[in-house]
Motif scaffolding. Sequence first.
Motif, PDB file in Angstrom:
ATOM      1  N   ASP A 136       0.746  -1.296   0.040  1.00  0.00           N
ATOM      2  CA  ASP A 136       0.214   0.058  -0.017  1.00  0.00           C
ATOM      3  C   ASP A 136       0.944   1.335  -0.007  1.00  0.00           C
ATOM      4  OD1 ASP A 136      -2.485   1.554   0.126  1.00  0.00           O
ATOM      5  OD2 ASP A 136      -1.971   1.938   2.190  1.00  0.00           O
ATOM      6  N   LYS A 137       1.735   1.206   0.961  1.00  0.00           N
ATOM      7  CA  LYS A 137       2.892   2.574   0.962  1.00  0.00           C
ATOM      8  C   LYS A 137       3.468   2.708  -0.360  1.00  0.00           C
ATOM      9  CE  LYS A 137       6.341   4.708   3.762  1.00  0.00           C
ATOM     10  NZ  LYS A 137       7.224   4.637   4.865  1.00  0.00           N
ATOM     11  N   LEU A 138       4.146   1.398  -0.895  1.00  0.00           N
ATOM     12  CA  LEU A 138       4.871   1.598  -2.131  1.00  0.00           C
ATOM     13  C   LEU A 138       4.071   2.025  -3.427  1.00  0.00           C
ATOM     14  CD1 LEU A 138       7.296   0.893  -3.896  1.00  0.00           C
ATOM     15  CD2 LEU A 138       6.344  -1.333  -4.173  1.00  0.00           C
ATOM     16  N   ASN A 139       2.601   1.497  -3.419  1.00  0.00           N
ATOM     17  CA  ASN A 139       1.769   1.993  -4.484  1.00  0.00           C
ATOM     18  C   ASN A 139       1.447   3.626  -4.095  1.00  0.00           C
ATOM     19  OD1 ASN A 139       1.444  -0.334  -5.604  1.00  0.00           O
ATOM     20  ND2 ASN A 139      -0.245  -0.999  -4.186  1.00  0.00           N
ATOM     21  N   LYS A 140       1.383   4.030  -3.007  1.00  0.00           N
ATOM     22  CA  LYS A 140       1.251   5.718  -2.960  1.00  0.00           C
ATOM     23  C   LYS A 140       2.354   6.218  -3.176  1.00  0.00           C
ATOM     24  CE  LYS A 140      -2.204   5.114   0.911  1.00  0.00           C
ATOM     25  NZ  LYS A 140      -2.308   5.296   2.542  1.00  0.00           N
ATOM     26  N   VAL A 141       3.522   5.890  -2.907  1.00  0.00           N
ATOM     27  CA  VAL A 141       4.688   6.715  -3.024  1.00  0.00           C
ATOM     28  C   VAL A 141       4.953   6.630  -4.630  1.00  0.00           C
ATOM     29  CG1 VAL A 141       5.779   6.555  -0.887  1.00  0.00           C
ATOM     30  CG2 VAL A 141       6.490   4.836  -2.820  1.00  0.00           C
ATOM     31  N   VAL A 142       4.668   5.298  -5.431  1.00  0.00           N
ATOM     32  CA  VAL A 142       4.791   5.430  -6.670  1.00  0.00           C
ATOM     33  C   VAL A 142       3.923   6.298  -7.570  1.00  0.00           C
ATOM     34  CG1 VAL A 142       4.447   3.784  -8.786  1.00  0.00           C
ATOM     35  CG2 VAL A 142       5.790   3.318  -6.898  1.00  0.00           C
ATOM     36  N   ALA A 143       2.482   6.242  -7.038  1.00  0.00           N
ATOM     37  CA  ALA A 143       1.750   7.350  -7.645  1.00  0.00           C
ATOM     38  C   ALA A 143       2.048   8.893  -7.578  1.00  0.00           C
ATOM     39  CB  ALA A 143       0.232   7.150  -6.923  1.00  0.00           C
ATOM     40  N   LEU A 144       2.600   9.142  -6.235  1.00  0.00           N
ATOM     41  CA  LEU A 144       3.007  10.537  -6.047  1.00  0.00           C
ATOM     42  C   LEU A 144       4.084  10.767  -6.977  1.00  0.00           C
ATOM     43  CD1 LEU A 144       2.547  10.678  -2.308  1.00  0.00           C
ATOM     44  CD2 LEU A 144       1.113  11.939  -3.919  1.00  0.00           C
ATOM     45  N   SER A 145       5.103   9.837  -7.391  1.00  0.00           N
ATOM     46  CA  SER A 145       6.079  10.030  -8.083  1.00  0.00           C
ATOM     47  C   SER A 145       5.862  10.287  -9.694  1.00  0.00           C
ATOM     48  CB  SER A 145       7.057   8.965  -7.893  1.00  0.00           C
ATOM     49  OG  SER A 145       6.786   7.787  -8.893  1.00  0.00           O
ATOM     50  N   GLY A 146       4.638   9.683 -10.068  1.00  0.00           N
ATOM     51  CA  GLY A 146       4.516  10.118 -11.489  1.00  0.00           C
ATOM     52  C   GLY A 146       5.146   8.927 -12.332  1.00  0.00           C
ATOM     53  N   LEU A 147       5.858   8.079 -11.720  1.00  0.00           N
ATOM     54  CA  LEU A 147       6.764   7.019 -12.471  1.00  0.00           C
ATOM     55  C   LEU A 147       5.964   5.739 -12.668  1.00  0.00           C
ATOM     56  CD1 LEU A 147      10.123   7.727 -10.660  1.00  0.00           C
ATOM     57  CD2 LEU A 147       9.439   8.535 -13.270  1.00  0.00           C
ATOM     58  N   THR A 148       6.355   4.836 -13.313  1.00  0.00           N
ATOM     59  CA  THR A 148       5.867   3.508 -13.129  1.00  0.00           C
ATOM     60  C   THR A 148       6.330   2.671 -12.138  1.00  0.00           C
ATOM     61  OG1 THR A 148       7.582   2.643 -14.714  1.00  0.00           O
ATOM     62  CG2 THR A 148       5.753   3.221 -15.801  1.00  0.00           C
ATOM     63  N   LEU A 187      -0.717   9.414  15.672  1.00  0.00           N
ATOM     64  CA  LEU A 187      -0.472   9.444  14.196  1.00  0.00           C
ATOM     65  C   LEU A 187       0.526   8.144  13.895  1.00  0.00           C
ATOM     66  CD1 LEU A 187       0.431  13.042  13.410  1.00  0.00           C
ATOM     67  CD2 LEU A 187      -1.652  11.627  12.751  1.00  0.00           C
ATOM     68  N   SER A 188       0.409   7.434  12.841  1.00  0.00           N
ATOM     69  CA  SER A 188       1.387   6.422  12.562  1.00  0.00           C
ATOM     70  C   SER A 188       2.465   6.592  11.623  1.00  0.00           C
ATOM     71  CB  SER A 188       0.445   5.214  11.646  1.00  0.00           C
ATOM     72  OG  SER A 188       0.014   5.908  10.399  1.00  0.00           O
ATOM     73  N   ASP A 189       3.381   5.887  11.723  1.00  0.00           N
ATOM     74  CA  ASP A 189       4.589   6.424  11.058  1.00  0.00           C
ATOM     75  C   ASP A 189       4.467   6.506   9.374  1.00  0.00           C
ATOM     76  OD1 ASP A 189       6.112   6.495  13.448  1.00  0.00           O
ATOM     77  OD2 ASP A 189       6.865   4.470  13.445  1.00  0.00           O
ATOM     78  N   GLU A 190       3.530   5.453   9.037  1.00  0.00           N
ATOM     79  CA  GLU A 190       3.306   5.385   7.883  1.00  0.00           C
ATOM     80  C   GLU A 190       2.644   6.868   7.446  1.00  0.00           C
ATOM     81  OE1 GLU A 190       1.102   1.679   7.867  1.00  0.00           O
ATOM     82  OE2 GLU A 190       2.745   0.522   7.646  1.00  0.00           O
ATOM     83  N   LEU A 191       1.562   7.293   8.155  1.00  0.00           N
ATOM     84  CA  LEU A 191       0.979   8.333   7.674  1.00  0.00           C
ATOM     85  C   LEU A 191       1.904   9.733   7.842  1.00  0.00           C
ATOM     86  CD1 LEU A 191      -1.816   9.895   6.927  1.00  0.00           C
ATOM     87  CD2 LEU A 191      -2.109  10.172   9.436  1.00  0.00           C
ATOM     88  N   LEU A 192       2.725   9.649   8.751  1.00  0.00           N
ATOM     89  CA  LEU A 192       3.736  10.873   8.753  1.00  0.00           C
ATOM     90  C   LEU A 192       4.636  10.728   7.774  1.00  0.00           C
ATOM     91  CD1 LEU A 192       4.622  10.782  12.711  1.00  0.00           C
ATOM     92  CD2 LEU A 192       3.246  12.733  11.236  1.00  0.00           C
ATOM     93  N   ASP A 193       5.129   9.449   7.142  1.00  0.00           N
ATOM     94  CA  ASP A 193       5.719   9.381   5.938  1.00  0.00           C
ATOM     95  C   ASP A 193       5.141  10.057   4.599  1.00  0.00           C
ATOM     96  OD1 ASP A 193       7.812   8.228   7.486  1.00  0.00           O
ATOM     97  OD2 ASP A 193       7.288   6.142   6.773  1.00  0.00           O
ATOM     98  N   ILE A 194       3.810   9.565   4.567  1.00  0.00           N
ATOM     99  CA  ILE A 194       3.306  10.313   3.431  1.00  0.00           C
ATOM    100  C   ILE A 194       2.988  11.541   3.446  1.00  0.00           C
ATOM    101  CG2 ILE A 194       1.055   9.960   1.943  1.00  0.00           C
ATOM    102  CD1 ILE A 194       2.795   7.573   1.665  1.00  0.00           C
ATOM    103  N   ILE A 195       2.734  12.213   4.603  1.00  0.00           N
ATOM    104  CA  ILE A 195       2.567  13.618   4.727  1.00  0.00           C
ATOM    105  C   ILE A 195       3.929  14.414   4.543  1.00  0.00           C
ATOM    106  CG2 ILE A 195       2.400  15.502   6.525  1.00  0.00           C
ATOM    107  CD1 ILE A 195       0.295  13.538   8.049  1.00  0.00           C
TER     108      ILE A 195
END
Length: 109
Positions: free
Chosen positions: A27-39, A85-93
Amino acid sequence: MSAKNVDKHNRYRNITVGFRVSPQEADKLNKVVALSGLTKQEYCYRRCMERDIVVQGNPKVYKALKINMESILSELERINSNSELSDELLDIIELIAVILDGMKGESNE
């Protein structure tokens, strides 16, 4: 037959590299990939090779930012104190803040 997958130096990428992740990591990988705009392939390749991930603003990135900001807002409304706050949420923020700061820097130049 599909087209050959080549890099910018016209090298044919024919080796497959795979790895397992937990559902939370996926889930986290999919979020950061989407935010990067890359495949996902290009994102993982650049991270593994310790190359910079440069986000280019495009509709896909803006949509990912909007979706993630909406989920962050709903999570923050649910939480009463910072201790929850979870660490994952803080990382995404933090990642979204870096992307938005970089986009702000582009428009000021």
